[in-house]
Write a protein that holds these residues in place. Structure first.
Motif, mmCIF file in Angstrom:
data_model
loop_
_atom_site.group_PDB
_atom_site.id
_atom_site.type_symbol
_atom_site.label_atom_id
_atom_site.label_comp_id
_atom_site.label_asym_id
_atom_site.label_seq_id
_atom_site.Cartn_x
_atom_site.Cartn_y
_atom_site.Cartn_z
ATOM 1 N N PHE A 118 60.181 17.160 3.206
ATOM 2 C CA PHE A 118 61.374 17.541 2.444
ATOM 3 C C PHE A 118 62.568 18.007 3.287
ATOM 4 N N ARG A 133 66.334 18.674 4.506
ATOM 5 C CA ARG A 133 67.580 18.928 3.782
ATOM 6 C C ARG A 133 68.742 18.802 4.762
ATOM 7 N N GLU A 161 63.459 28.812 6.387
ATOM 8 C CA GLU A 161 63.271 29.213 4.984
ATOM 9 C C GLU A 161 62.557 30.547 4.826
ATOM 10 N N SER A 162 61.809 30.988 5.848
ATOM 11 C CA SER A 162 61.068 32.245 5.709
ATOM 12 C C SER A 162 61.459 33.291 6.747
ATOM 13 N N ALA A 164 60.453 33.305 9.691
ATOM 14 C CA ALA A 164 59.244 33.586 10.468
ATOM 15 C C ALA A 164 59.329 33.000 11.871
ATOM 16 N N ASN A 206 61.707 24.192 7.413
ATOM 17 C CA ASN A 206 60.703 24.777 6.521
ATOM 18 C C ASN A 206 59.313 24.872 7.159
ATOM 19 N N THR A 207 58.424 25.545 6.431
ATOM 20 C CA THR A 207 57.080 25.851 6.931
ATOM 21 C C THR A 207 56.278 24.586 7.213
ATOM 22 N N GLN A 208 56.469 23.554 6.395
ATOM 23 C CA GLN A 208 55.729 22.315 6.633
ATOM 24 C C GLN A 208 56.116 21.691 7.968
ATOM 25 N N TYR A 241 54.389 23.517 10.772
ATOM 26 C CA TYR A 241 52.992 23.133 11.016
ATOM 27 C C TYR A 241 52.892 21.756 11.665
ATOM 28 N N ASN A 242 53.883 20.925 11.427
ATOM 29 C CA ASN A 242 53.864 19.625 12.091
ATOM 30 C C ASN A 242 54.210 19.735 13.576
ATOM 31 N N GLU A 300 62.039 21.290 -4.158
ATOM 32 C CA GLU A 300 60.860 20.428 -4.262
ATOM 33 C C GLU A 300 59.646 21.194 -4.812
ATOM 34 N N GLY A 354 51.115 24.039 5.392
ATOM 35 C CA GLY A 354 52.548 24.042 5.117
ATOM 36 C C GLY A 354 52.829 24.071 3.623
ATOM 37 N N ARG A 371 53.977 27.665 1.564
ATOM 38 C CA ARG A 371 55.261 27.635 0.858
ATOM 39 C C ARG A 371 55.090 28.096 -0.590
ATOM 40 N N ARG A 419 55.537 32.960 -2.605
ATOM 41 C CA ARG A 419 56.587 32.815 -3.624
ATOM 42 C C ARG A 419 55.987 33.018 -5.023
ATOM 43 N N PRO A 478 59.384 34.266 0.610
ATOM 44 C CA PRO A 478 59.201 32.896 1.111
ATOM 45 C C PRO A 478 57.878 32.713 1.852
#
Lengths: 188, 455
Positions: free
Chosen positions: A26, A28, A106-107, A109, A141-143, A146-147, B40, B246, B250, B254, B260
């Motif tokens: 996702f 952005r 986003e966090s 972190a 973002n968090t995903q 992790y990637n 999303e 991930g 997320r 939340r 977050p």
């Protein structure tokens, strides 16, 4: 005994196979990771500052700090991390300065591995935590994070997203529960 | 006492009920803000649900992969078929290491297994280190919420408790002051214990590691200070890949508090140098639940608590009214699987409004399962007599249009002409603590017919 019994019962009772989904992450295009990161850290009760202000921050914000443990080259501490005999000896540490290779917008972190903090307990037991992070290493973002990492690269790794906090007494937010009382990310 | 009786005891104190309702609803509102900030969100819920469904369908495979990887990482893996097995294994590990004091972070599983009393009876001191958990431990109470275990306790009560237990100032109830006192108290325990035990949020099959999420940092303060670390997990905590984290990270915080992510998301893969790491994999009824096609989806739960925060029943009846470790809507579909007869009232502690399913981050069909449990319970003959007979009568009346018209007319007339005491008494639960609506002169059916007759 238990092992085979459990596995056998799972085999008997599990549902029909379904596929494992692919994971989109996702992206952005409309968001600037660095400015989102700065904003999120502040919303979460932390602070961001330019790396050049780290030493001034220590002098101005924590003039009474006696023990400073640093694992960031160029930042002088007075705790020899390699020579600390047991983790409990880190209890009096006032400020820990550690590097991070990855931040999440986003966090707010940062990813901290055992290699970054030398002693696993350091980022938790210290009164104040300072993290040094390159702006170019902030992902959206968090995903995506992790990637980018290998979670088992060292024996322990943690995402830290702010100062230790609790709302266990009547939902009132209190900063400084069992871990670090403050979280400051120095961006370079 | 059943759920309804415990709930009516809870709501006797009206101010307190309102306060509890608001405190829990506050979490729901924060969840909405958190979820709303992610465009999303619905796609993430779909992914999380699909990953969990896939994992359940390959659970044996992923568990053995996890075990293999963990062993290769130098971790000792144990399997426990029952709560007793689990407690015996943990006690055995602690005895082997000569542990006299154990610090624990939050774990619903060990709560379920009654680990604390088991260890205490064998001379081991157990300190719960999550602030909320420590508060209820001092009060000798179980948690009333899975994320905020002390959400039912007022700050003045914590103040009194800490005055007695920790010597804080009499009458002091400022959360900041009390939290600071607990911080000092818990540091001493962290430093003087010799082992730590945590629950597990996620276990990664691909890498053989476990993930624990906290806001206070209490899990890590315990785990890293001394040699021995133990992590206890249900078989359903497995996820296939590290990348799946991930998606779940997320969603988790939340959904729970609107954050977050939790402040700390810790990944434990190998023991610290010179230390030992043990993982206990627990069944305790889960494999049986996996075999229930209508209810196995509840094993996808990631314990965020969103369903209880949104539930109009939970908010006004409190966690204790459910009589088991996990309360609220998710508890009401898990617990009957443990003892259907004993907990036969729980699936009825719901309006079936469906809000729980709407907020669930892994899309468990909670309210549909509540409805299905009602049918299973009725078929097994576990309905109370009042419900059984009223259902039977209602079934007879609703089956025939003539009977329905007749009884409808009778009821409308009765409501108009009967004296109050004939309507509002202990035989009519619908008249308890509320006024029935004024009875209309005609039924909808009659009215509709009339409309059609007019030109």
């Amino acid at each position: 005994m238990s092992r085979n019994q459990i596995l056998e019962r799972i085999r008997q009772n599990k549902p029909a196979a379904t596929p494992l989904p692919e994971l989109p992450d996702f992206p952005r295009a409309d968001l600037d990771p660095v400015s989102v990161f700065i904003q999120t850290v502040e919303t979460g009760g932390g602070k961001t500052l330019p790396f050049s202000e780290l030493e001034a921050w220590m002098a101005v914000e924590h003039p009474a700090a006696r023990l400073i443990a640093s694992n960031v080259p160029g930042i002088q501490g007075n705790v020899e991390l390699d020579a600390v005999p047991t983790p409990t000896d880190l209890n009096p540490v006032d400020i820990a300065v550690i590097p991070s290779q990855l931040g999440i917008a986003e966090s707010g972190a940062v990813w901290v591995t055992e290699a970054d903090c030398v002693h696993r307990v350091l980022p938790f037991i210290t009164q104040h935590l300072a993290v040094v992070l390159d702006r170019s290493n902030i992902v959206q973002n968090t995903q995506m994070a992790y990637n980018r990492i290998r979670v088992d690269e060292t024996g322990f790794g943690v995402f830290i997203a702010g100062p230790s906090k609790t709302a266990d007494i009547e939902q009132s937010l209190v900063i400084g529960a069992q871990g670090a009382r403050s979280y400051t990310v120095f961006l370079r | 006492m059943n759920h309804a009786q415990k709930a009516s005891a809870f709501i006797r104190d009206e101010t307190r009920t309102d306060w509890h309702n608001r405190a829990v609803w506050h979490l729901r509102q924060k969840r909405d803000l958190g979820a709303g900030s992610v465009p999303e969100w619905e796609e993430l819920r779909n992914l999380a649900s699909a990953i969990k469904t896939h994992t359940l369908s390959n659970l044996d495979d992923y568990l053995t992969r996890f075990e293999e990887k963990a062993a290769a990482n130098g971790v000792h893996v144990h399997w426990a078929a029952t709560a007793e097995d689990h407690n015996r294994i943990v006690h055995g590990i602690l005895t082997d290491h000569g542990v006299q004091k154990l610090v624990k972070s939050k774990s619903m599983l060990t709560e379920d297994c009654h680990l604390n009393p088991y260890l205490e009876a064998r001379g081991i001191e157990v300190i719960d280190t999550d602030l909320g958990e420590r508060i209820i431990q001092m009060r000798h109470e179980p948690p009333s919420h899975i994320v905020a275990p002390a959400i039912h306790i007022r700050k003045e009560e914590v103040g009194e408790l800490f005055h007695k237990e920790l010597g804080t100032d009499a009458g002091a109830s400022d959360p900041k002051y009390l939290t600071e006192a607990a911080r000092g108290h818990l540091r001493e325990h962290f430093l003087s214990s010799t082992a730590a035990l945590t629950g597990v949020n996620f276990a990664i099959a691909e890498t053989g590691g476990v993930v624990v999420c906290t806001n206070e940092g209490n899990a890590d303060m315990g785990v890293h200070l001394h040699g021995l670390q133990i992590h206890c997990m249900g078989i359903e905590k497995i996820i296939p890949r590290a990348a799946d984290l991930g998606v779940f990270i997320r969603l988790l915080a939340r959904s729970a508090t609107g954050q977050p992510s939790t402040i700390y998301t810790s990944h434990y893969h190998r023991p610290k140098s010179g230390g030992a790491m043990h993982i206990v994999i627990v069944d305790n009824g889960r494999t049986e639940h996996l075999g229930r096609a209508d209810f196995r989806n509840s094993l996808k739960c990631i314990r965020c608590g969103a369903c209880m925060n949104t539930c109009p029943i939970y908010r006004r009846s409190g966690g204790y009214s459910y009589g088991h470790t996990v309360p609220g809507p998710i508890g009401s579909i898990l617990t009957p699987g443990i003892d259907m007869k004993k907990f036969s009232d729980l699936p009825f502690a719901s309006t079936l409004c469906g809000s729980c399913s709407d907020v669930c981050p892994v899309k468990i069909d909670i309210h549909e399962q509540l409805y299905k449990w009602r049918q299973v319970i009725a078929e097994a003959g576990h309905l109370p007599a009042s419900k059984r007979w009223s259902m039977k009568v209602a079934g007879k009346v609703l089956a025939r249009s003539g009977r329905y018209d007749f009884f409808g007319k009778m009821a409308r007339m009765a409501l108009r002409i009967l004296p109050r005491f004939m309507v509002y008494n202990r035989f009519n639960p619908w008249g308890k603590a509320r006024e029935l609506p004024a009875a209309p002169k005609q039924s909808f059916k009659e009215w509709f017919k009339q409309q059609n007759q007019q030109p």
